[in-house]
Design an enzyme around this catalytic site. Structure first.
Site, short mmCIF file in Angstrom:
data_model
loop_
_atom_site.label_atom_id
_atom_site.label_comp_id
_atom_site.label_asym_id
_atom_site.label_seq_id
_atom_site.Cartn_x
_atom_site.Cartn_y
_atom_site.Cartn_z
N LYS A 72 57.26 -20.68 29.57
CA LYS A 72 56.11 -20.08 28.88
C LYS A 72 55.03 -21.14 28.76
CE LYS A 72 57.73 -16.33 25.94
NZ LYS A 72 58.54 -15.83 27.00
N ASP B 136 56.16 -17.26 32.83
CA ASP B 136 56.16 -16.01 32.06
C ASP B 136 54.73 -15.58 31.78
OD1 ASP B 136 58.88 -16.44 31.86
OD2 ASP B 136 58.95 -16.35 29.67
N GLN C 278 52.44 -7.78 34.19
CA GLN C 278 52.92 -6.73 33.28
C GLN C 278 52.30 -5.38 33.63
OE1 GLN C 278 51.06 -9.05 30.33
NE2 GLN C 278 52.96 -9.71 29.32
N ARG D 60 56.99 -11.63 39.59
CA ARG D 60 58.03 -10.89 38.86
C ARG D 60 57.30 -9.81 38.06
NH1 ARG D 60 60.56 -14.64 35.03
NH2 ARG D 60 59.04 -14.01 33.51
N GLY E 69 56.07 -5.42 30.10
CA GLY E 69 55.22 -6.11 29.11
C GLY E 69 55.82 -5.93 27.73
N ALA E 70 55.88 -7.02 26.97
CA ALA E 70 56.66 -7.00 25.73
C ALA E 70 55.83 -7.21 24.47
CB ALA E 70 57.74 -8.09 25.82
N LYS F 157 54.39 5.40 27.51
CA LYS F 157 55.41 4.78 28.34
C LYS F 157 55.42 5.36 29.77
CE LYS F 157 60.30 3.60 28.51
NZ LYS F 157 60.04 3.12 29.84
N HIS G 240 65.31 -3.06 33.09
CA HIS G 240 66.66 -2.53 32.89
C HIS G 240 66.68 -1.03 33.08
CE1 HIS G 240 65.87 -6.00 30.25
NE2 HIS G 240 66.99 -6.43 30.80
N ARG H 210 61.44 -9.13 19.76
CA ARG H 210 60.84 -8.35 20.86
C ARG H 210 61.92 -7.51 21.56
NH1 ARG H 210 57.46 -13.02 21.61
NH2 ARG H 210 58.67 -13.78 23.38
N ARG H 211 63.15 -8.05 21.64
CA ARG H 211 64.26 -7.27 22.24
C ARG H 211 64.58 -6.06 21.36
NH1 ARG H 211 62.88 -10.94 25.02
NH2 ARG H 211 61.60 -9.22 25.70
C1 LIG Z 1 63.87 -10.99 33.82
C2 LIG Z 1 62.85 -10.53 32.82
C3 LIG Z 1 61.75 -11.32 32.55
C4 LIG Z 1 60.80 -10.88 31.63
N1 LIG Z 1 59.67 -11.64 31.44
C5 LIG Z 1 58.68 -11.14 30.68
C6 LIG Z 1 57.44 -11.83 30.57
O1 LIG Z 1 57.23 -12.90 31.14
N2 LIG Z 1 56.46 -11.26 29.82
C7 LIG Z 1 56.64 -10.06 29.16
O2 LIG Z 1 55.71 -9.58 28.52
N3 LIG Z 1 57.83 -9.42 29.21
C8 LIG Z 1 58.84 -9.92 29.94
N4 LIG Z 1 60.02 -9.24 30.02
C9 LIG Z 1 60.29 -8.09 29.11
C10 LIG Z 1 59.71 -6.80 29.67
O3 LIG Z 1 58.30 -6.82 29.58
C11 LIG Z 1 60.22 -5.55 28.90
O4 LIG Z 1 59.82 -5.66 27.57
C12 LIG Z 1 61.72 -5.38 28.93
O5 LIG Z 1 62.24 -5.67 30.18
C13 LIG Z 1 62.05 -3.90 28.56
O6 LIG Z 1 61.52 -3.02 29.50
P1 LIG Z 1 62.45 -2.38 30.65
O7 LIG Z 1 61.59 -2.00 31.80
O8 LIG Z 1 63.55 -3.33 30.94
O9 LIG Z 1 63.16 -1.16 30.00
P2 LIG Z 1 62.61 0.14 29.25
O10 LIG Z 1 61.87 1.04 30.16
O11 LIG Z 1 61.97 -0.27 27.97
O12 LIG Z 1 64.01 0.77 28.93
C14 LIG Z 1 64.87 1.29 29.94
C15 LIG Z 1 66.30 1.17 29.50
O13 LIG Z 1 66.69 -0.22 29.58
C16 LIG Z 1 67.55 -0.56 28.51
N5 LIG Z 1 66.91 -1.60 27.70
C17 LIG Z 1 65.64 -2.04 27.78
N6 LIG Z 1 65.42 -3.04 26.91
C18 LIG Z 1 66.56 -3.20 26.23
C19 LIG Z 1 66.96 -4.07 25.18
N7 LIG Z 1 66.15 -4.97 24.66
N8 LIG Z 1 68.23 -3.97 24.71
C20 LIG Z 1 69.10 -3.06 25.24
N9 LIG Z 1 68.77 -2.21 26.25
C21 LIG Z 1 67.53 -2.29 26.73
C22 LIG Z 1 67.79 0.72 27.74
O14 LIG Z 1 68.94 1.36 28.24
C23 LIG Z 1 66.57 1.53 28.04
O15 LIG Z 1 66.79 2.91 27.91
C24 LIG Z 1 60.99 -9.65 30.93
C25 LIG Z 1 62.10 -8.87 31.22
C26 LIG Z 1 63.02 -9.28 32.14
C27 LIG Z 1 64.19 -8.39 32.43
#
Ligand SMILES: Cc1cc2nc3c(=O)[nH]c(=O)nc-3n(C[C@H](O)[C@H](O)[C@H](O)COP(=O)(O)OP(=O)(O)OC[C@H]3O[C@@H](n4cnc5c(N)ncnc54)[C@H](O)[C@@H]3O)c2cc1C
Length: 309
Positions: free
Chosen positions: A98, A131, A160, A181, A185-186, A198, A229, A290-291
């Site tokens: 970061k 990041d 993002q 990557r 976006g978080a 969404k 995910h 954030r998680r």
């Molecule tokens: C490798 C990696 C690097 C990342 N780097 C950054 C970054 O640099 N900047 C940034 O802003 N964000 C970053 N993120 C976070 C990202 O922006 C999302 O906030 C996060 O990945 C959730 O979105 P999603 O697309 O995974 O799932 P979503 O569309 O939100 O959810 C889909 C499904 O995934 C599962 N899921 C998602 N999140 C969780 C969780 N926290 N706990 C349990 N199950 C979950 C659930 O089953 C959910 O129904 C990163 C994520 C990953 C995987």
């Protein structure tokens, strides 16, 4: 849901809550689901286990918004040590940093120098990921990244899909052959900057994913990695890649440690590139909250831990 997300994202920035929450055992127990431990050794042990399943890893040492030069230098030195340890152990592990942890709030030049040191220590065959943080940092992050890319083709950056600007940012970057990557976006962003719905974020993700895969196949993108995910989105992207005739190994999915483990293993088994981001360190509070914001069910999981022995 949206209100809960906004409240949690606001809570992630509260110093008052951070100082208190980290002391509660039930919070610490909940965090352990998303990180193997606070130390580099714990991260290395996790990476070894992942390697046995043909899953690669990316390490990130938790921390952000460092406001002291000495501390930012220490973080840089830590990453240099991390790279040495990774190289010694011959693990298929990279790092993701970061910029605000490398001193971006103090000076972009100072931060850039720190990033440069880290990239120099990495092997040219491995990517050093940057990041993407909140939207006020996007311009400066992309400037620092583009500058690093001039001398280091193995630098990668996160984009993002919730940001309205991202398609344009990608188009401007492709002539430089970036490694990208893509994530949702978080952070908590206003609707003039980020799509509030969404469904729009997901659709934008899919549009950009197709663009990235095409660019990777044409040699315009050094590496495309999908940080998500979302199993149905991954399936859509995989279907698109299959229709275009891309090899399975050309599709790289990155997930966070502890989330969707079965899917991480399935992807690796089926020949896709499966990578897990392993976070470690003691400054986990904002990252952990954030998680929670990403999936409110995680809150119930945490509350159940109040009663766990
Ligand atoms: C490798 C990696 C690097 C990342 N780097 C950054 C970054 O640099 N900047 C940034 O802003 N964000 C970053 N993120 C976070 C990202 O922006 C999302 O906030 C996060 O990945 C959730 O979105 P999603 O697309 O995974 O799932 P979503 O569309 O939100 O959810 C889909 C499904 O995934 C599962 N899921 C998602 N999140 C969780 C969780 N926290 N706990 C349990 N199950 C979950 C659930 O089953 C959910 O129904 C990163 C994520 C990953 C995987």
């Amino acid at each position: 849901m949206a209100l809960m997300r906004s409240m949690l994202l606001a809570a992630s920035q509260s110093v008052w809550l951070r100082e208190r929450a980290v002391k509660y055992p039930f919070v610490r127990r909940s965090v352990s689901r998303f990180m193997p431990g606070e130390t580099l050794d714990a991260a290395l042990a996790a990476a070894q286990k992942l390697q046995l399943k043909n899953i690669g890893s990316v390490f990130t040492h938790l921390g952000e918004n460092v406001r002291d030069r000495g501390e930012a230098r220490k973080v840089t030195e830590h990453y240099l040590e991390v790279l040495d340890r990774i190289h010694e152990s011959k693990l298929p592990t990279e790092v993701s940093v970061k910029l605000t942890q490398l001193g971006l709030d103090l000076s972009p030049e100072f931060c850039s120098d720190n990033l440069e040191q880290i990239i120099r220590r990495e092997s040219p065959a491995a990517t050093v990921w940057v990041d993407m943080e909140a939207s006020n940092y996007v311009d400066v992050t992309l400037d620092i990244y583009k500058n690093a890319l001039k001398n280091h083709p193995n630098a990668g950056v996160c984009l993002q899909s919730y940001l309205r600007r991202t398609q344009k940012d990608l188009a401007e970057m492709l002539p430089l052959r970036p490694a990208i990557r893509l994530v949702n976006g978080a952070y908590n962003e206003p609707s003039d900057i980020a799509f509030p719905k969404k469904a729009d974020v997901d659709e934008n993700y899919f549009v950009i994913a197709q663009e990235l895969l095409r660019a990777q196949s044409d040699g315009k993108c050094a590496r495309a990695a999908f940080g998500t995910h979302d199993v149905s989105l991954i399936r859509r992207i995989a279907d698109f890649a299959g229709q275009q005739g891309y090899q399975k190994s050309a599709l790289e999915v990155q997930m966070l440690y502890g989330i969707q483990r079965a899917e991480q293993e399935r992807l690796a088994r089926e020949g896709y590139r499966s990578i897990v981001l392993v976070a470690y360190g003691s400054y986990w509070y904002p990252w952990f909250v954030r998680r929670l914001a990403e999936r409110p069910a995680n809150l119930w999981f945490m509350l159940r831990n109040v009663f766990a022995s």
